[in-house]
Each structure stands twice: as structure tokens, then as C-alpha cells.
Scaffold this active site. Structure first.
Site, mmCIF file in Angstrom:
data_model
loop_
_atom_site.group_PDB
_atom_site.id
_atom_site.type_symbol
_atom_site.label_atom_id
_atom_site.label_comp_id
_atom_site.label_asym_id
_atom_site.label_seq_id
_atom_site.Cartn_x
_atom_site.Cartn_y
_atom_site.Cartn_z
ATOM 1 C CD GLU A 60 -1.901 1.489 2.992
ATOM 2 O OE1 GLU A 60 -1.390 0.721 3.832
ATOM 3 O OE2 GLU A 60 -2.596 2.466 3.281
ATOM 4 C CG ASP A 103 1.040 1.731 7.322
ATOM 5 O OD1 ASP A 103 2.096 1.159 7.655
ATOM 6 O OD2 ASP A 103 0.991 2.776 6.644
ATOM 7 C CG ASP A 115 -3.232 3.120 8.919
ATOM 8 O OD1 ASP A 115 -3.579 2.249 8.086
ATOM 9 O OD2 ASP A 115 -2.545 4.113 8.612
ATOM 10 C CG ASP A 160 -6.028 5.176 4.969
ATOM 11 O OD1 ASP A 160 -7.275 5.238 5.010
ATOM 12 O OD2 ASP A 160 -5.279 6.172 4.937
#
Ligand code: TTJ
Length: 642
Positions: free
Chosen positions: A429, A502, A504, A506
Site C-alpha cells: 500500500e 499499515d 491503521d 487505510d
């Protein structure tokens, strides 16, 4: 065994056997509960609850409560008859003691069997006891409360009466032994999901779950008079059904039973959830095969009969399952669980049973409900036509590729090795993480494909659309094996597909999208266990020349204590990794990509099914449930556990 116990009992042969049995569980816990990771930890809860469910199946228990207490201990309560407390003639010991100390043959992982028939209760309780730092049981029975305590499987307080009661039932509280498990923190969602599943599978049973840990308080109550019919409605709640009633079928032969319900919605994917003896079988098996065969046959026959399918035309199995939501539950005495994760039912006679139940009863239903029959047939015919169109679109693209020579996507940094068994691709990503990964990798066998931006909404996309999509087509061409019915494993260019994102929101989003895409269009990739999630560390701890990595806050604290050792003043420098994009190439290699040092999580079918469900919720047409989900999970969405 405590000193006290040695005096009260003869230290006879049977007790030595008990100790040896539970010792075996502590030596190889994975053999009994599958693993010592988070899933093994939760397995302890299910082993205990299964006993209460058996009592409910026997008709004596209507309510079960599961509580996560402060300190991550678990309490399971039921209102059954209570575990027997009288002395067993064979052993000379209270039955209660035997339940918690004798390793039953049926206790092996996956081999639990069909416990309701023989009345063999307490299977698995001794395993939980052996793996608990301590365990306490209370039995309410015949006006008295009995209590008994254990530590790591050994008796610390013999059974005794502790008070009077006007109810009956069993209460077990235990604390998993941190010496036995990698993690000892329970996940309320995991337990709640499992208990809801059990409530659906056992119509009428009331199950309550509580989280009493401070800051995490939660409470739920599940009770479904309609059983698996309500399960199907629940699965379809964020979709749009194309007919009102949930169709229900059931039948039995000898000791084997099948219960099945289904309803179609207007989406293009199918959700078949199956169980054998209340154990989920995400890899399917004979019950699913019997169902699929019968469904295809019945719909083709019915289509011909009402003149919708003409001549030699046919609708395929996939066409018949487009938009289908189905729950299959079978019960049998000799369940054989097979496959990579022992999550597939192998008994061939169950295929015959399910096939005959569905063939007979679905045909009758369609005859009696021609409007619904027509709606389902129309849907299957539409799927069939779309499949033809997709095939033509694919052939066009293939011809184009032959002319132009099939080119790999420009963003792909490929590896030198050509043998797919030796190669891996990291789907990364974001641009900066992609850059670091390209520099940090071992280019002999590691390929990098950076991805960014919003992806196609695959919920409403059929195969022909996906081929043309500019975000997914690089993934398809890089992997080289095509999609959908066209997928050819022999053409796959890498046998490890690693999603690197990640920890998180996203990252969770990208993982959900990719897993959903693989689940819907490259399912063999997940079946074969080729898909992984990279697990980047969250913390770096440095003391002097020693550097260690931690993947959770718990682990950070444990390592920090370890590095400090006996020296309370030692300075341990702790820093947090903010995201993949902020690591330099060397750090990324050392922590996340080097096969010697990295952690990869293999994606299971269950992970993919979960991603698919979340995806539907996030991308589907229904706005209200999505808003509710996001509000409820704003914090939790960060660490989706796949
Ligand atoms: C066995 O047959 C006689 C009457 O009681 C039956 C029995 O054992 N019932 C029973 C066991 N109800 N609940 C349990 C049980 C509950 C928990 C939470 C844990 C264990 C190991 C058993």
C-alpha cells in the site's frame, strides 16, 4: 496434586494416569486445542461452553452466560442439571473431579464428535483445566452448592459443600496459563460472534455475553426461536432479498440429520455457511457438495418444466448460486474432519442425505410457490447470460494479449527467479512504502507491486468489469493466472502473495478490499494457503547494543521488562513505528521482509469470509447499517484481526 490430596486419596494407578494425561496436554497443547495463539486461547472458552450446549441439546438447559472478567479470566454459567457430584463406582472419585482431571479420548482437537447422543459430558473440560493457571467450578444441585478448585490441572481444594441454593446449574471460572499461551487477552468480538453462531444453531437457546473489563464494557443477548432461518435473515440483513420467505428444509436418515435454510439476494456472490455437529466447516465438504448438486439439478428441471430453459440449454452450478445465502447444519455420529485446517466434512453418505432432502423438498417448494420459483430461475438465467458475456470479454482481451505480447504491469518490480514455488510478491500500500520495499527486498525471489488510491467496488462488479479495472488489472497480470472460472493455478507466477499494509484504518481497508477480491475472483489462492498478511512490528526497543521488536503493546511491556532484567534503573529506549512508509529500506527488510526474521500471517478461508462480510457492509447499498458499523467500530477497525 497438593499435599492435602495425597493424604485423602490412595496414590493409585488411576491417579498417576490422570497426571500423565494432563501432563501430555501441557507438553503439546497444540494437539488438543489446535494452537497456543489467540485462536487456541479462545478455543478454551468453546470447550467449556460446549458442555453447556450439550446440556441444552439434552433438553435441560435454556440459558448460558459467558463473561470476560477483569484480568482476562472467563466465567461460563448455565442453568442445566449441574455436573454430577456423586462418587463414581469405577474410580471411587466424585464424577465432578473425573470430568476435570481425566483426559477423555474424544477430547482430541477436531474429534469431538456428536456428543449429544452418548451423554458423554465434560469432554474437553480436563484439557481446559490442564491449561489454566487456576480453575474453579461450582455446581448447584439438589439444594446444595458444591465447589472445587484446581491449578494447572492439579487439585488445590477437594470438592466440598459451600452453601445452599434454590437453583440448578454449573459455573466454571478459569484463568488461562500464561506459560502455555502466546497471548492471554480475550477478544470480546470473537467470543460474541461464536456465541451468536451457537444461538442460531440451537433454536430457542438463550446465550448472554458480557465484557466486564474496565473501558471495554459490553453486553449482548442472543435468542433465536427461528434458528437457522433467522441466521439466513441475519446474513442477508445488509443485502436486498429477492423473495420474502426464507426457504427451510430438513430431514434425517438413521443417526444423521440435516437442517438447511436459504434465501436469494440481488448481489452476485454466494454465501454458504456450513456446520457439522455445530462446528463450522469453512472449507465445505460433503454436506455442501450434496446441496450444490441438488440445487443445480432441481433448478434445471424446474426451468425446463416451466419452459424458461429450452432444449439442450442449462444453467451451471455457479449460475444457480449467484446471490444465494444458505446455512447448512448437519449432525452425525462419526464426523470426519479433513483438509488443511480440519475444517471440511469428509463423510460421503452425508452428500447423499443432503442431496435427497434438497431434491425432494426444494422441488415441492417451487411447485407450491411458483412466483418465488420464477424469480430464482430468472436470476440464474441472468447469471448464465452474464457469464457468457464475460467469457467473450475475456477472449477479446486474450486475443489482444496475443497481438501485443502480454506485458507485465509497469509498476511491478519483478524478481529474477522464474520458479513460482520459490517466488513471492509483496502487494504494498502506498508509494513510499513501495519505494522502500523495492530497495530493501531480495530481488532474486521477491517481487514488489505498489498499489494506491481507491479501488473498484467489487460488490457490484462482475468478471468482465474487473478485467478492465485499472487498479486490479495490474494485480491480475502480475499474478498471471486469470480470474473467476478462468483462473489457472498452473500459470500463477508466485506461490506467496503477501499483502503489506499499515496497521491503521487505510491499511485495514486495503486488506479488506484485496482479500474480498481474492475471495470472490481467485478463491483457489486462498484455498491453497498462498495468501499472507505481512505483520510489521509496532515498537522498537533498544537497550545498549540489544535491539528487539514488539508486535503488540503486551509484547512491548514484556520485552521491556525482560531487557531491564533485575536492574530497575536500566534505560530501555522504546520507539513506535508509525507506518511502513516511514521505515527505510533496511528497516523494512529486517523487520518485515527477511524470511529469517519476518512474521507472516497465513490468510485462512475464515479470514476471507470475514473480509467479504465487512466489505459488503462497507460497500453495499444500505447506508444505515454501514453508518452504524463505522460508528461502532471506528476504533476497532484499526486492528481487524487478519
Ligand atoms: C450429566 O448427566 C447428569 C446430569 O448432568 C449432566 C451434566 O453434566 N450437565 C452439565 C454439565 N451441565 N452443564 C455442564 C457443564 C457446564 C460447564 C460450564 C462446564 C462443564 C465442564 C460442564
Amino acid at each position: 496434586m497438593s499435599e492435602n490430596e495425597k493424604v485423602t486419596h490412595e496414590y493409585g494407578g488411576s491417579e498417576i494416569q490422570v497426571l500423565e494425561g494432563l501432563e501430555a496436554v501441557r507438553k503439546r497443547p497444540g494437539m488438543y486445542i489446535g494452537s497456543t495463539s489467540e485462536s487456541g486461547l479462545h478455543h478454551l472458552v468453546y470447550e467449556i461452553v460446549d458442555n453447556s450446549i450439550d446440556e441444552a441439546l439434552a433438553g435441560y438447559c435454556s440459558e448460558i452466560t459467558v463473561t470476560i472478567n477483569e484480568g482476562n479470566t472467563i466465567t461460563v454459567t448455565d442453568n442445566g442439571r449441574g455436573i454430577p457430584v456423586d462418587i463414581q463406582p469405577q474410580t471411587g472419585l466424585p464424577a465432578l473431579e473425573v470430568v476435570f482431571t481425566v483426559l477423555h479420548a474424544g477430547g482430541k482437537f477436531g474429534g469431538g464428535g456428536y456428543k449429544v447422543s452418548g451423554g458423554l459430558h465434560g469432554v474437553g473440560a480436563s484439557v481446559v483445566n490442564a491449561l489454566s493457571e487456576w480453575l474453579e467450578v461450582q455446581v448447584h444441585k439438589d439444594g446444595d452448592i458444591y465447589e472445587m478448585r484446581f491449578a494447572r490441572g492439579e487439585i488445590t481444594e477437594a470438592m466440598r459443600k459451600v452453601g445452599k441454593t434454590d437453583r440448578t446449574g454449573t459455573v466454571v471460572t478459569f484463568k488461562p496459563d500464561p506459560e502455555m499461551f502466546d497471548v492471554t487477552t480475550f477478544n470480546y468480538d470473537t467470543i460474541h460472534t461464536r456465541m451468536q453462531q451457537q444461538a442460531f444453531l440451537n433454536a430457542g437457546l438463550r446465550i448472554k455475553t458480557f465484557d466486564r473489563r474496565s473501558g471495554m464494557e459490553a453486553a449482548d443477548e442472543m435468542h433465536y426461536e427461528g434458528g437457522i432461518r433467522e441466521y439466513v435473515s441475519w446474513l442477508n440483513q445488509n443485502k436486498t432479498p429477492i423473495h420474502d420467505q426464507v426457504i427451510y428444509m430438513s430431514g434425517s436418515k438413521g443417526d444423521a440429520f440435516v437442517d438447511l435454510s436459504l434465501q436469494y439476494n440481488d448481489s452476485y456472490t454466494d454465501t454458504i455457511v456450513s456446520f457439522a455437529n455445530n462446528v463450522n466447516t469453512p472449507e465445505g465438504g460433503m454436506h455442501e457438495e450434496g446441496f450444490k448438486r441438488a440445487l443445480t439439478n432441481v433448478l434445471n428441471n424446474y426451468g425446463k418444466k416451466i419452459g424458461l430453459i429450452k432444449g439442450e440449454d442449462k444453467v451451471s452450478g455457479d449460475d444457480c448460486r449467484e446471490g444465494l445465502t444458505c446455512v447448512i447444519s448437519v449432525k452425525l455420529t462419526d464426523a470426519q474432519f479433513e483438509g488443511q485446517t480440519k475444517a471440511k466434512l469428509g463423510n460421503a453418505y452425508i452428500r447423499t442425505l443432503v442431496n435427497s432432502v434438497v431434491s425432494d423438498q426444494l422441488e415441492v417448494f417451487l411447485e407450491e410457490n411458483p412466483k418465488v420459483g420464477r424469480t430464482i430461475l430468472d436470476k440464474a438465467m441472468m447469471a448464465s447470460r452474464a457469464r457468457e458475456a464475460a467469457k467473450r470479454a475475456r477472449e477479446n482481451i486474450r486475443r489482444k494479449n496475443v497481438l501485443e505480447g502480454s506485458t507485465l504491469p509497469g509498476k511491478l518490480a519483478d524478481c529474477y527467479e522464474r520458479n513460482p514455488e520459490l517466488t513471492e510478491i509483496y502487494i504494498v500500500e502506498g508509494d513510499s512504502a513501495g519505494g522502500s520495499a523495492k530497495q530493501g527486498r531480495d530481488s532474486r525471489y521477491q517481487a514488489i507491486l505498489p498499489l494506491w488510491g481507491k479501488m473498484l467496488n467489487v460488490e457490484k462488479a462482475r468478471a468482465d468489469k474487473v478485467y478492465g479495472n485499472d487498479k486490479l488489472s495490474p494485480v491480475i497480470t502480475a499474478l498471471g493466472a486469470g480470474i473467476g472460472e478462468d483462473f489457472d493455478e498452473n500459470k500463477l507466477r508466485y506461490h506467496k502473495v503477501v499483502i503489506m499494509a499499515d496497521a491503521d484504518v487505510d491499511g485495514a481497508h486495503i486488506r479488506t478490499l484485496l482479500l474480498t477480491f481474492f475471495f470472490r475472483f481467485m478463491r483457489p489462492l486462498i484455498d491453497k494457503g498462498y495468501v499472507y498478511a505481512a505483520v510489521p512490528p509496532l515498537f522498537k526497543l533498544v537497550r545498549g547494543k540489544t535491539t528487539r521488536l514488539a508486535f503488540s503493546e503486551e509484547e512491548r511491556d514484556a520485552i521491556s521488562a525482560e531487557l531491564r532484567g533485575d536492574n530497575p534503573n536500566a534505560k530501555v529506549d522504546i520507539s513506535r513505528f508509525k507506518g511502513l512508509g516511514e521505515m527505510d529500506p533496511e528497516e523494512l527488510w529486517e523487520t518485515t521482509m527477511d524470511p529469517e526474521r519476518r512474521t507472516l500471517k497465513r490468510i485462512t478461508m475464515a479470514d476471507a469470509v470475514k473480509a467479504d462480510a465487512i466489505f459488503t457492509l462497507l460497500m453495499g447499498e444500505k447506508v444505515e447499517p454501514r453508518r452504524e458499523y463505522i460508528e461502532k467500530n471506528a476504533a476497532k477497525v484499526m486492528n481487524l484481526d487478519y
